[in-house]
Design an enzyme around this catalytic site. Structure first.
Site, PDB file in Angstrom:
ATOM      1  N   LYS A 172     -14.224 -39.272 139.741  1.00  0.00           N
ATOM      2  CA  LYS A 172     -15.539 -38.631 139.785  1.00  0.00           C
ATOM      3  C   LYS A 172     -15.371 -37.161 139.396  1.00  0.00           C
ATOM      4  O   LYS A 172     -14.542 -36.451 139.983  1.00  0.00           O
ATOM      5  CB  LYS A 172     -16.057 -38.749 141.219  1.00  0.00           C
ATOM      6  CG  LYS A 172     -17.554 -38.837 141.365  1.00  0.00           C
ATOM      7  CD  LYS A 172     -17.877 -39.127 142.832  1.00  0.00           C
ATOM      8  CE  LYS A 172     -19.336 -39.219 143.094  1.00  0.00           C
ATOM      9  NZ  LYS A 172     -19.630 -39.323 144.531  1.00  0.00           N
TER      10      LYS A 172
HETATM   11  O1  G3P Z   1     -22.124 -39.385 146.903  1.00  0.00           O
HETATM   12  C1  G3P Z   1     -23.076 -38.574 146.375  1.00  0.00           C
HETATM   13  C2  G3P Z   1     -24.459 -38.656 146.997  1.00  0.00           C
HETATM   14  O2  G3P Z   1     -24.828 -39.973 147.206  1.00  0.00           O
HETATM   15  C3  G3P Z   1     -24.697 -37.727 148.141  1.00  0.00           C
HETATM   16  O3  G3P Z   1     -25.825 -38.052 148.917  1.00  0.00           O
HETATM   17  O4  G3P Z   1     -27.238 -37.809 150.920  1.00  0.00           O
HETATM   18  O5  G3P Z   1     -25.400 -36.149 150.493  1.00  0.00           O
HETATM   19  O6  G3P Z   1     -27.464 -36.157 149.108  1.00  0.00           O
HETATM   20  P1  G3P Z   1     -26.509 -36.969 149.902  1.00  0.00           P
END
Ligand code: G3P
Length: 216
Positions: A83
């Site tokens: 990533k």
């Molecule tokens: O893994 C990346 C993403 O899904 C992060 O989510 O909830 O931290 O905005 P969030």
């Protein structure tokens, strides 16, 4: 639509994998921090539980540093997906890694133009963050529709991985738009099965079954 779990919690990953619904896992530095585990060790463990792609994120900001970290990470298992952030150095790293046969997930995508760049760099996945987009007054799902349109216009093979999913409506809309993958926290994935009428129906059937006095 493929389902990835957005977590580094082994117990959750094992439980979801047992349902047969899990197609992969995504992690990020914040999720690794939350797990309290060693990055390499936990990534190796996750790769042994799921057959699909397991995203492991680099933390270097320059291309050379990203390549060095990716070199270590891709040795963990064949299903590791590197990533990288959506920056010029991230895109350069994406191009180099995918040309070499390594899966790459270009993350932190917040515009359709950024997604176009990721596709042009040969990304395996691009991760638009719908929840964070909504949080900041934008329409996360409009972003997914725009990316779908652009990728279909040019037949890009890059998969749209809807990330930062917060609830079932995001999942439903992503599926209606035709996103390739969605990644969500385990609680959101578990929540998809719940319906008050399903619970009520089971309750009614069991009550009537008890009245028959029969067993199966
Ligand atoms: O893994 C990346 C993403 O899904 C992060 O989510 O909830 O931290 O905005 P969030």
């Amino acid at each position: 639509m493929k389902f990835f779990a957005d977590t580094a919690e082994i117990a959750d990953i094992k439980e979801l994998a047992a349902t047969g619904l899990l197609d992969g896992v995504t992690t990020n530095p914040s999720l690794i921090m939350k797990s309290g585990r060693d990055f390499i060790e936990v990534t190796k463990e996750i790769c042994g539980i799921v057959d699909g792609p397991v995203s492991a994120e680099v933390v270097a900001l320059d291309h050379d540093g990203m390549m060095k970290e990716a070199e270590k990470l891709r040795k963990i298992a064949d299903n590791v997906c590197i990533k990288v952030p959506l920056t010029i150095d991230g895109l350069k790293t994406c191009k180099a890694l995918t040309s070499d046969g390594t899966m790459v997930n270009v993350t932190l995508c917040f515009s359709a133009n950024q997604a176009l760049l990721a596709a042009k760099a040969g990304a395996t996945f691009v991760s638009p963050f719908v929840g964070r987009h909504d949080d900041n007054g934008f329409d996360g799902m409009e972003l997914i529709s725009d990316i779908r349109l652009i990728f279909d216009n040019y037949d890009f093979g890059t998969e749209i991985l809807v990330a930062s999913v917060r609830h079932g409506i995001h999942v439903l809309q992503a599926a209606k738009i035709g996103a390739d993958v969605m990644t969500a926290p385990p609680a959101v994935i578990r929540g998809l099965v719940k319906h008050v009428l399903t619970d009520k129906g089971i309750e009614g059937f069991l009550a009537d079954w008890a009245k028959t006095g029969q067993t199966i």
